[in-house]
Design a protein around this motif. Structure first.
Motif, PDB file in Angstrom:
ATOM      1  N   MET A   1      -7.525  -0.068 -22.225  1.00 60.80           N
ATOM      2  CA  MET A   1      -6.573  -0.929 -21.528  1.00 60.80           C
ATOM      3  C   MET A   1      -6.135  -0.250 -20.241  1.00 60.80           C
ATOM      4  SD  MET A   1      -3.086  -2.673 -22.986  1.00 60.80           S
ATOM      5  CE  MET A   1      -4.046  -3.650 -24.145  1.00 60.80           C
ATOM      6  N   SER A   2      -6.052  -1.020 -19.163  1.00 65.26           N
ATOM      7  CA  SER A   2      -5.750  -0.423 -17.865  1.00 65.26           C
ATOM      8  C   SER A   2      -4.307   0.053 -17.790  1.00 65.26           C
ATOM      9  CB  SER A   2      -6.023  -1.433 -16.749  1.00 65.26           C
ATOM     10  OG  SER A   2      -5.094  -2.497 -16.790  1.00 65.26           O
ATOM     11  N   VAL A   3      -4.096   1.011 -16.873  1.00 62.91           N
ATOM     12  CA  VAL A   3      -2.762   1.564 -16.649  1.00 62.91           C
ATOM     13  C   VAL A   3      -2.485   1.587 -15.152  1.00 62.91           C
ATOM     14  CG1 VAL A   3      -2.693   2.984 -18.722  1.00 62.91           C
ATOM     15  CG2 VAL A   3      -3.649   3.925 -16.609  1.00 62.91           C
ATOM     16  N   ILE A   4      -1.220   1.549 -14.808  1.00 58.58           N
ATOM     17  CA  ILE A   4      -0.796   1.634 -13.414  1.00 58.58           C
ATOM     18  C   ILE A   4       0.029   2.901 -13.258  1.00 58.58           C
ATOM     19  CG2 ILE A   4       0.684   0.587 -11.651  1.00 58.58           C
ATOM     20  CD1 ILE A   4      -0.220  -2.135 -12.679  1.00 58.58           C
ATOM     21  N   VAL A   5      -0.234   3.617 -12.170  1.00 55.79           N
ATOM     22  CA  VAL A   5       0.476   4.861 -11.905  1.00 55.79           C
ATOM     23  C   VAL A   5       1.126   4.783 -10.529  1.00 55.79           C
ATOM     24  CG1 VAL A   5      -1.627   5.953 -11.013  1.00 55.79           C
ATOM     25  CG2 VAL A   5       0.283   7.377 -11.755  1.00 55.79           C
ATOM     26  N   GLU A   6       2.341   5.273 -10.451  1.00 52.76           N
ATOM     27  CA  GLU A   6       3.036   5.437  -9.179  1.00 52.76           C
ATOM     28  C   GLU A   6       3.141   6.941  -8.926  1.00 52.76           C
ATOM     29  OE1 GLU A   6       6.752   3.453  -9.616  1.00 52.76           O
ATOM     30  OE2 GLU A   6       5.837   1.479  -9.904  1.00 52.76           O
ATOM     31  N   LEU A   7       2.682   7.392  -7.768  1.00 52.97           N
ATOM     32  CA  LEU A   7       2.666   8.818  -7.492  1.00 52.97           C
ATOM     33  C   LEU A   7       2.897   9.081  -6.003  1.00 52.97           C
ATOM     34  CD1 LEU A   7      -0.343   9.487  -6.107  1.00 52.97           C
ATOM     35  CD2 LEU A   7      -1.085   9.085  -8.460  1.00 52.97           C
ATOM     36  N   GLN A   8       3.254  10.319  -5.712  1.00 53.92           N
ATOM     37  CA  GLN A   8       3.498  10.742  -4.339  1.00 53.92           C
ATOM     38  C   GLN A   8       2.553  11.891  -3.980  1.00 53.92           C
ATOM     39  OE1 GLN A   8       6.398  10.667  -6.580  1.00 53.92           O
ATOM     40  NE2 GLN A   8       6.344   8.497  -6.053  1.00 53.92           N
ATOM     41  N   VAL A   9       2.087  11.877  -2.736  1.00 48.12           N
ATOM     42  CA  VAL A   9       1.209  12.927  -2.224  1.00 48.12           C
ATOM     43  C   VAL A   9       1.763  13.390  -0.879  1.00 48.12           C
ATOM     44  CG1 VAL A   9      -1.144  13.555  -1.561  1.00 48.12           C
ATOM     45  CG2 VAL A   9      -0.774  11.798  -3.311  1.00 48.12           C
ATOM     46  N   GLY A 155       5.643  -4.452 -11.140  1.00 48.11           N
ATOM     47  CA  GLY A 155       5.269  -3.669  -9.979  1.00 48.11           C
ATOM     48  C   GLY A 155       6.050  -3.960  -8.716  1.00 48.11           C
ATOM     49  N   LEU A 156       6.925  -4.964  -8.725  1.00 52.05           N
ATOM     50  CA  LEU A 156       7.696  -5.290  -7.526  1.00 52.05           C
ATOM     51  C   LEU A 156       8.704  -4.177  -7.209  1.00 52.05           C
ATOM     52  CD1 LEU A 156       8.590  -9.049  -8.142  1.00 52.05           C
ATOM     53  CD2 LEU A 156       6.913  -8.172  -6.529  1.00 52.05           C
ATOM     54  N   THR A 157       8.809  -3.842  -5.940  1.00 51.66           N
ATOM     55  CA  THR A 157       9.884  -2.953  -5.522  1.00 51.66           C
ATOM     56  C   THR A 157      11.187  -3.747  -5.518  1.00 51.66           C
ATOM     57  OG1 THR A 157       9.634  -3.496  -3.180  1.00 51.66           O
ATOM     58  CG2 THR A 157       8.285  -1.686  -4.039  1.00 51.66           C
ATOM     59  N   ASP A 158      12.314  -3.042  -5.484  1.00 53.36           N
ATOM     60  CA  ASP A 158      13.606  -3.731  -5.457  1.00 53.36           C
ATOM     61  C   ASP A 158      13.739  -4.666  -4.254  1.00 53.36           C
ATOM     62  OD1 ASP A 158      14.404  -2.610  -7.840  1.00 53.36           O
ATOM     63  OD2 ASP A 158      15.527  -0.973  -6.910  1.00 53.36           O
ATOM     64  N   PRO A 159      13.343  -4.245  -3.025  1.00 60.06           N
ATOM     65  CA  PRO A 159      13.434  -5.172  -1.891  1.00 60.06           C
ATOM     66  C   PRO A 159      12.531  -6.395  -2.045  1.00 60.06           C
ATOM     67  CG  PRO A 159      13.306  -2.920  -1.103  1.00 60.06           C
ATOM     68  CD  PRO A 159      13.019  -2.882  -2.577  1.00 60.06           C
ATOM     69  N   GLN A 160      11.324  -6.205  -2.598  1.00 56.65           N
ATOM     70  CA  GLN A 160      10.419  -7.339  -2.817  1.00 56.65           C
ATOM     71  C   GLN A 160      11.011  -8.312  -3.836  1.00 56.65           C
ATOM     72  OE1 GLN A 160       6.833  -5.398  -4.044  1.00 56.65           O
ATOM     73  NE2 GLN A 160       6.125  -5.020  -1.954  1.00 56.65           N
ATOM     74  N   GLU A 197       6.662 -10.675   5.705  1.00 53.26           N
ATOM     75  CA  GLU A 197       5.790  -9.631   5.178  1.00 53.26           C
ATOM     76  C   GLU A 197       6.224  -9.225   3.772  1.00 53.26           C
ATOM     77  OE1 GLU A 197       2.654  -6.924   5.099  1.00 53.26           O
ATOM     78  OE2 GLU A 197       3.092  -8.628   6.406  1.00 53.26           O
ATOM     79  N   ARG A 198       7.521  -9.162   3.523  1.00 49.77           N
ATOM     80  CA  ARG A 198       8.017  -8.763   2.205  1.00 49.77           C
ATOM     81  C   ARG A 198       7.654  -9.800   1.146  1.00 49.77           C
ATOM     82  NH1 ARG A 198      14.023  -6.391   2.070  1.00 49.77           N
ATOM     83  NH2 ARG A 198      12.980  -5.024   3.556  1.00 49.77           N
ATOM     84  N   VAL A 204       1.412 -10.791  -3.504  1.00 54.39           N
ATOM     85  CA  VAL A 204       0.205 -10.015  -3.785  1.00 54.39           C
ATOM     86  C   VAL A 204       0.425  -9.089  -4.976  1.00 54.39           C
ATOM     87  CG1 VAL A 204      -1.302  -8.190  -2.892  1.00 54.39           C
ATOM     88  CG2 VAL A 204      -0.686 -10.128  -1.431  1.00 54.39           C
ATOM     89  N   THR A 205       1.584  -8.455  -5.034  1.00 54.93           N
ATOM     90  CA  THR A 205       1.899  -7.541  -6.137  1.00 54.93           C
ATOM     91  C   THR A 205       1.965  -8.283  -7.470  1.00 54.93           C
ATOM     92  OG1 THR A 205       3.125  -6.069  -4.672  1.00 54.93           O
ATOM     93  CG2 THR A 205       3.600  -5.900  -7.021  1.00 54.93           C
ATOM     94  N   LEU A 206       2.611  -9.435  -7.483  1.00 52.70           N
ATOM     95  CA  LEU A 206       2.696 -10.222  -8.719  1.00 52.70           C
ATOM     96  C   LEU A 206       1.322 -10.635  -9.213  1.00 52.70           C
ATOM     97  CD1 LEU A 206       5.794 -12.516  -8.059  1.00 52.70           C
ATOM     98  CD2 LEU A 206       5.583 -10.761  -9.830  1.00 52.70           C
ATOM     99  N   VAL A 207       0.469 -11.104  -8.309  1.00 46.27           N
ATOM    100  CA  VAL A 207      -0.886 -11.522  -8.701  1.00 46.27           C
ATOM    101  C   VAL A 207      -1.681 -10.316  -9.199  1.00 46.27           C
ATOM    102  CG1 VAL A 207      -3.074 -12.430  -7.851  1.00 46.27           C
ATOM    103  CG2 VAL A 207      -0.938 -13.528  -7.189  1.00 46.27           C
ATOM    104  N   SER A 208      -1.564  -9.172  -8.497  1.00 46.79           N
ATOM    105  CA  SER A 208      -2.304  -7.973  -8.889  1.00 46.79           C
ATOM    106  C   SER A 208      -1.904  -7.478 -10.265  1.00 46.79           C
ATOM    107  CB  SER A 208      -2.078  -6.859  -7.865  1.00 46.79           C
ATOM    108  OG  SER A 208      -2.545  -7.240  -6.592  1.00 46.79           O
ATOM    109  N   HIS A 209      -0.617  -7.660 -10.632  1.00 46.36           N
ATOM    110  CA  HIS A 209      -0.118  -7.145 -11.903  1.00 46.36           C
ATOM    111  C   HIS A 209      -0.179  -8.164 -13.037  1.00 46.36           C
ATOM    112  CE1 HIS A 209       1.460  -4.077  -9.241  1.00 46.36           C
ATOM    113  NE2 HIS A 209       1.770  -3.346 -10.278  1.00 46.36           N
TER     114      HIS A 209
END
Length: 217
Positions: A1-9, A155-160, A197-198, A204-209
């Protein structure tokens, strides 16, 4: 099953971050990666930056050939970059482990990524790949978007979430429309273009998730 990761580089830890170096409060938002033959061309927005100085900086980087403006607005510019993603450890790792880029936003110091991998094993292999390449990553969240325990935001950010929820409540998607993007912008305290844009990013985020994830699984 797929997973989503949030990370910083750190911006200095991978090639694209070094190429797209911005100063001050400027930000970079990756729109998409478009395959063209054997290479991959990024489409990205530069927010609140001087276009000419940014292009000059990119052209002087040895790993990039050119950056071309596609759409120009008062506060942001959409660019394409002549660059090979296969030379970047982060993007090569995403491709090698069947990852999918959901979003990527960079500042002068750090890039925030949201990635989807087909399994925890592939995600672990990706993080090991980055560590072997001496690319620092900091994982802030890993979740399965179909798990009811993760909450309803997909996956939506708070502003989105705020923007799209307000748009629905104010009747923006009704026929006829109950409000305009300018009215939403005034209420949110941002520009009309930023609202547009927001909302686009939120959809896009809703459809992707949701829909896209269901099809892939």
């Amino acid at each position: 099953m797929s997973v989503i990761v949030e990370l910083q580089v750190p911006s200095a830890d991978f090639e694209l971050g070094r190429i797209l170096a911005v100063n001050g409060l400027s930000t970079v938002e990756l729109e998409s990666l478009v395959p063209t033959g054997e290479s991959t061309v990024p489409l990205f927005w530069i927010h609140d930056a001087t276009r000419d100085s940014f292009v000059d900086t990119v052209k002087h980087h040895p790993a990039a050939n050119d950056a071309v403006a596609v759409d120009v607005f008062a506060d942001r510019t959409l660019f394409t970059l002549d660059w090979d993603a296969n030379h970047d450890h982060v993007f090569a790792g995403i491709s090698r482990h069947d990852g999918y880029l959901l979003s990527a936003t960079g500042t002068a110091d750090t890039w925030d990524f949201e990635l989807r991998f087909p399994s925890n094993e592939e995600l672990s292999a990706f993080t090991a790949h980055c560590e072997a390449a001496q690319t620092s990553i900091e994982v802030s969240r890993v979740y399965n978007p179909t798990d009811p325990d993760i909450g309803p935001w997909y996956g939506l950010t708070d502003p989105q979430r705020e923007a799209i929820q307000m748009a629905v409540e104010r009747g923006y998607y009704d026929i006829p429309r109950g409000c305009t993007t300018q009215e939403l912008a005034d209420e949110l305290g941002i520009s009309d273009q930023a609202v547009t844009e927001r909302l686009r990013r939120a959809i896009v985020t809703l459809v992707s998730h949701t829909l896209a994830l269901a099809e892939s699984t």
